[in-house]
Design an enzyme around this catalytic site. Structure first.
Site, short mmCIF file in Angstrom:
data_model
loop_
_atom_site.label_atom_id
_atom_site.label_comp_id
_atom_site.label_asym_id
_atom_site.label_seq_id
_atom_site.Cartn_x
_atom_site.Cartn_y
_atom_site.Cartn_z
CG HIS A 1 -2.00 0.99 1.03
ND1 HIS A 1 -2.05 2.29 1.28
CD2 HIS A 1 -3.45 0.72 0.59
CE1 HIS A 1 -3.21 2.66 1.07
NE2 HIS A 1 -3.79 1.94 0.68
CG ASP B 1 -8.11 -3.80 -3.69
OD1 ASP B 1 -9.14 -3.77 -3.92
OD2 ASP B 1 -6.84 -3.11 -4.01
N1 COA Z 1 4.06 -7.33 -4.82
C1 COA Z 1 5.63 -7.40 -5.17
N2 COA Z 1 6.28 -6.11 -4.79
C2 COA Z 1 5.97 -5.22 -4.16
C3 COA Z 1 4.46 -5.19 -4.03
C4 COA Z 1 3.36 -6.21 -4.32
N3 COA Z 1 2.29 -6.30 -4.18
N4 COA Z 1 3.95 -3.86 -3.70
C5 COA Z 1 5.14 -3.16 -3.70
N5 COA Z 1 6.25 -4.00 -4.05
C6 COA Z 1 7.55 -3.56 -4.07
C7 COA Z 1 8.03 -3.04 -5.41
O1 COA Z 1 8.22 -3.63 -6.34
C8 COA Z 1 8.78 -1.89 -4.94
O2 COA Z 1 10.08 -2.48 -5.17
P1 COA Z 1 11.58 -2.07 -5.48
O3 COA Z 1 11.73 -0.71 -4.50
O4 COA Z 1 12.60 -3.16 -5.24
O5 COA Z 1 11.53 -1.65 -6.76
C9 COA Z 1 8.68 -1.58 -3.72
O6 COA Z 1 7.92 -2.91 -2.87
C10 COA Z 1 7.79 -0.12 -3.39
O7 COA Z 1 6.78 -0.27 -4.38
P2 COA Z 1 6.19 1.07 -4.92
O8 COA Z 1 5.18 0.65 -5.99
O9 COA Z 1 7.29 1.81 -5.52
O10 COA Z 1 5.50 1.78 -3.76
P3 COA Z 1 4.46 1.60 -2.93
O11 COA Z 1 4.46 0.97 -1.70
O12 COA Z 1 3.83 2.85 -2.85
O13 COA Z 1 3.52 0.78 -3.73
C11 COA Z 1 1.34 -0.22 -4.62
C12 COA Z 1 1.95 0.79 -3.45
C13 COA Z 1 -0.16 -0.32 -4.23
C14 COA Z 1 1.09 0.60 -5.96
C15 COA Z 1 1.97 -1.45 -4.46
O14 COA Z 1 2.21 -2.21 -3.21
C16 COA Z 1 1.02 -2.59 -5.69
O15 COA Z 1 1.41 -2.45 -6.79
N6 COA Z 1 0.36 -3.63 -5.04
C17 COA Z 1 -0.14 -4.61 -5.80
C18 COA Z 1 -1.45 -3.71 -6.51
C19 COA Z 1 -2.54 -3.64 -5.45
O16 COA Z 1 -2.89 -4.36 -4.79
N7 COA Z 1 -3.24 -2.37 -5.67
C20 COA Z 1 -4.17 -1.98 -4.78
C21 COA Z 1 -3.73 -0.83 -3.58
S1 COA Z 1 -5.09 -0.60 -2.47
#
Ligand code: COA
Length: 368
Positions: A263, A320
């Site tokens: 998240h 989700d």
């Molecule tokens: N599976 C695998 N790796 C994940 C992940 C997941 N669900 N969520 C985050 N990561 C990893 C990223 O690959 C990234 O790795 P890196 O630093 O080695 O490149 C790191 O964690 C940070 O991710 P990032 O997208 O930059 O930041 P975030 O923490 O703000 O991401 C989301 C938030 C929601 C975009 C991300 O967790 C995601 O894509 N989740 C899956 C989609 C999802 O469930 N969305 C609904 C959100 S409520």
């Protein structure tokens, strides 16, 4: 040869765009508050119409106010006849999020108060949107199956009526209660991508429907509301998989994401995910489909273990992850899971749009 540049999609992370009094999140502690009330209290004790009232009016309704609000929702739920006719011309395989997004401007065209931008008129328009989006989603599902849309049953609650208009079968009290709680849990989440889109669009004094149309577009993305449908796709594809841990490892090694985990704000368990997990377990038992919920828990365990090895202990199930199983067990097809997110989030979107239009968030929110 052109060099490829790997630009990380950071969106507006870390950018303060505005204040809001609608809701509050503490990502470190896993706290979500709507208008001063913790999500745990609301999920246990309030219905979706009460929460929608709270988001729009800043206070919880008393019995009389709630009964009047429910009546208003029921009265507003009828969608214009031309909308049904329009739906009948869409390709049957149209994505329901596209259908929903296309439907909102069509609702705008029938709104007699479209050009009235006062707070009162916008609250009335919000009520119409909260009442009508579920009708639109259910009508599309019926029409694409060659069935006629069903009229509302005003003896049912908002959530139960949606299930009735969708399936043509009156849901059990438990099923209706579970959907109602899901709607409470998804109703608002501060400045997420779709809410920001709504607010940004109406900041030019565009009408509420224009803002909501933008919000639906943003919600459809796989990193936002679209994730629940992808969680379901993952679960269905792994039904026969014997080595879940191996699959998770391979997925991460190839740079793929595990849908429904992680998240942008929560760095601990999403407070909504706990409720959804409990509901999935309870529904799994009730419907004899414990295997599906068990599979979700295996993926969760394997993913948490892999994330820990990679030093990413903050990645946990989000809203989700278990909502996909809950919706599936309620008989909801995968491509309607994101529209169901929208029929809940419409309460938050409209509250935010009104706040944006009136400048009501000038004062910092009281926390919790
Ligand atoms: N599976 C695998 N790796 C994940 C992940 C997941 N669900 N969520 C985050 N990561 C990893 C990223 O690959 C990234 O790795 P890196 O630093 O080695 O490149 C790191 O964690 C940070 O991710 P990032 O997208 O930059 O930041 P975030 O923490 O703000 O991401 C989301 C938030 C929601 C975009 C991300 O967790 C995601 O894509 N989740 C899956 C989609 C999802 O469930 N969305 C609904 C959100 S409520």
């Amino acid at each position: 040869m052109m060099e490829t540049v790997n630009v990380k999609n950071i969106g507006l992370r870390g950018v303060t765009v505005a204040d809001t009094k609608v809701s509050f999140i503490d990502g470190k502690e896993g706290v979500l508050v709507y208008r001063g009330y913790r999500i745990e209290d609301l999920a246990r004790n309030a219905t979706f119409p009460e929460v929608a009232y709270l988001l729009l009016h800043e206070i919880l309704p008393d019995t009389k106010q709630l009964s009047y609000f429910n009546e208003r929702l029921q009265k507003a739920s009828e969608i214009p006849a031309y909308l049904y006719e329009t739906l009948k011309h869409y390709p049957v395989d149209a994505n329901p999020m596209d259908v929903l997004q296309a439907g909102v401007p069509l609702l705008a065209m029938a709104d007699p108060e479209l050009s009235d931008d006062t707070r009162e008129a916008n609250v009335r328009k919000a009520v119409r949107l909260i009442a009508r989006l579920p009708v639109l989603v259910a009508a599309w599902h019926r029409i694409r199956q060659g069935l006629e849309p069903l009229p509302a049953d005003n003896s049912l609650s908002h959530a139960a009526n949606f299930l009735w208009q969708l399936h043509g079968v009156k849901p059990s009290e438990k099923m209706a209660h579970i959907l109602d709680t899901c709607l409470v849990l998804h109703a608002d989440h501060t400045f997420n991508a779709s809410t920001f889109s709504c607010r940004q669009v109406v900041s030019s004094r565009a009408h509420i429907y224009a803002g909501v149309t933008a919000g639906i577009g943003a919600l459809s993305g796989s990193l936002h509301g679209g994730a629940n449908a992808l969680v379901m796709k993952m679960l269905l594809s792994l039904k026969e998989e014997k080595d879940i841990a191996g699959w998770v490892k391979k997925q991460l090694e190839s740079g793929e994401r595990i849908m429904g985990m992680g998240h942008a704000v929560y760095k601990t368990m999403d407070p909504r995910a706990k409720f959804l997990k409990e509901m999935a377990l309870s529904l799994g038992k009730e419907t004899g489909q414990e295997k599906l919920v068990d599979l979700s828990m295996q993926i969760e365990q394997a993913a948490l273990a892999e994330f820990e090895k990679r030093g990413k202990t903050e990645i946990k199930p989000n809203v989700d992850f278990y909502s996909a199983s809950v919706y599936h067990l309620l008989g909801i097809p995968s491509d309607l899971m994101t529209p169901i997110f929208a029929i809940s989030r419409i309460a938050g979107w409209t509250a935010h749009i009104i706040e944006e239009k009136t400048g009501e968030a000038q004062v910092k929110p009281a926390l919790y």
